[in-house]
Design an enzyme around this catalytic site. Structure first.
Site: not given
Ligand code: G3P
Ligand code: CA
Length: 335
Positions: A23, A50, A65
């Protein structure tokens, strides 16, 4: 990613389930959305990274983000950008700060990245200032090179952030995204690229223009009725729910039995990638915490074990090493 067809045929499988997805990179160990964070995750052995995407003023997709920059860069101390400080409404929420959409790529590239949660992850601050903000182009090129170097394809899950907001600015994210994927030869179903968003409109638009897999992200409070899932099934290949939609927490914050979401999604042929599993106590269910310190590491491995037992296809995590341990253990037990 950019591996030769020959190399892909040597890869054990293109359908990795369960997959461990880093992530924003290995963001438990490095400042998020830096090349170092992605490389650290790849070194650990993740299946995919990600990436969140937003647009600069001149239409270049970059890995951030948030549109607002002060939480993850040194912008607040940069006097030459003081004139760009303002209040902006993003998806109905008023924010104050410096926004990616006000910067050209040239100016954005002069900013230095830093740890978002220095109190929780003080070790990551050692890397503050080490890198600038990467572009989508740079990340895809790096992942392609790492895939070839390591002899295994590393995938990329691309999340389009604030798509409607960008449309209104005349900076639609999907246009440069598909152009870049095509330019890098990644617009085909075996490219290990997945497109995600919380916003259905942009995903519907993409579904008509690409054969890449599409994932509808789902947050707490989103509708999960059979009709809602049928609707998602019209344009998406999978869902990306918040972990608590699969493992609901009770009034004390503890997890117990899973919901029926994975079963309902799988019945429709939709994959399920949950987000976001983080190792620190403050993010874990109360029954998986180790001691009272909120920033100490708790029992994330059991959290992942429970998600795997619930049948998820992928785990999106800040701490890939703990998720990989749980996945390897489950593969061992199952063999
Ligand atoms: O991969 C989905 C997740 O990243 C969504 O939450 O807020 O971390 O982008 P966020
Ligand atoms: Ca995300």
């Amino acid at each position: 990613m950019t591996v030769t067809r020959e190399a892909l045929e040597r890869a054990p499988s293109l359908v990795l389930s369960p997959a461990v997805v880093a992530h924003r990179g290995a963001s438990g160990h490095r400042p998020e959305h830096t090349l170092d964070a992605y490389r650290t995750a790849i070194r650990m052995g993740v299946d995919d990274i990600e990436l969140d995407l937003v647009s600069t003023r001149d239409g270049v997709l970059v890995a951030r983000h948030d549109l607002e920059l002060s939480a993850t860069t040194d912008v607040a101390g940069r006097t030459e950008f003081a004139h760009l400080l303002r209040t902006l409404v993003v998806d109905g929420e008023e924010q104050h700060g410096w926004f990616v959409q006000d910067f050209t790529l040239h100016d954005l590239k002069t900013l230095a990245t830093r740890e978002r949660m220095p109190g929780t992850r003080p070790g990551n601050t050692a890397y503050d200032g080490a890198e600038g903000i990467p572009t989508l182009t740079e990340v895809l090129a790096m992942v392609g090179a790492e895939s070839i170097r390591r002899g295994r394809p590393v995938g990329v899950l691309l999340e389009l952030k604030h798509a409607t907001h960008h449309d209104a600015l005349g900076l639609p994210l999907d246009v440069p995204l598909l152009r870049e994927l095509s330019r890098q030869g990644l617009d085909h179903p075996w490219a290990r690229v997945v497109l995600m968003s919380f916003e259905a409109a942009v995903l519907r638009r993409l579904a008509g223009r690409t054969r890449l897999p599409i994932v509808q992200l789902l947050d707490v409070g989103d509708e999960l009725t059979p009709e809602a899932l049928d609707g998602i099934d019209e344009y998406a290949d999978g869902i990306g729910p918040h972990t608590s939609l699969v493992l609901p927490r009770d009034r004390t914050g503890a997890i117990g039995e899973p919901s029926c979401l994975v079963r309902d999604a799988h019945r429709r042929g939709l994959t399920v990638h949950v987000w976001t599993v983080r190792g620190e106590n403050r993010f874990l269910p109360t029954n998986l915490r180790h001691g009272p310190a909120p920033d100490a590491l708790g029992d994330m491995t059991t959290m992942v074990r429970e998600l795997l037992a619930a049948g998820v296809d992928g785990v999106i995590t800040d701490h890939p090493e703990a998720a990989l341990a749980a996945v390897r253990e489950s593969a061992h037990v199952g063999s």
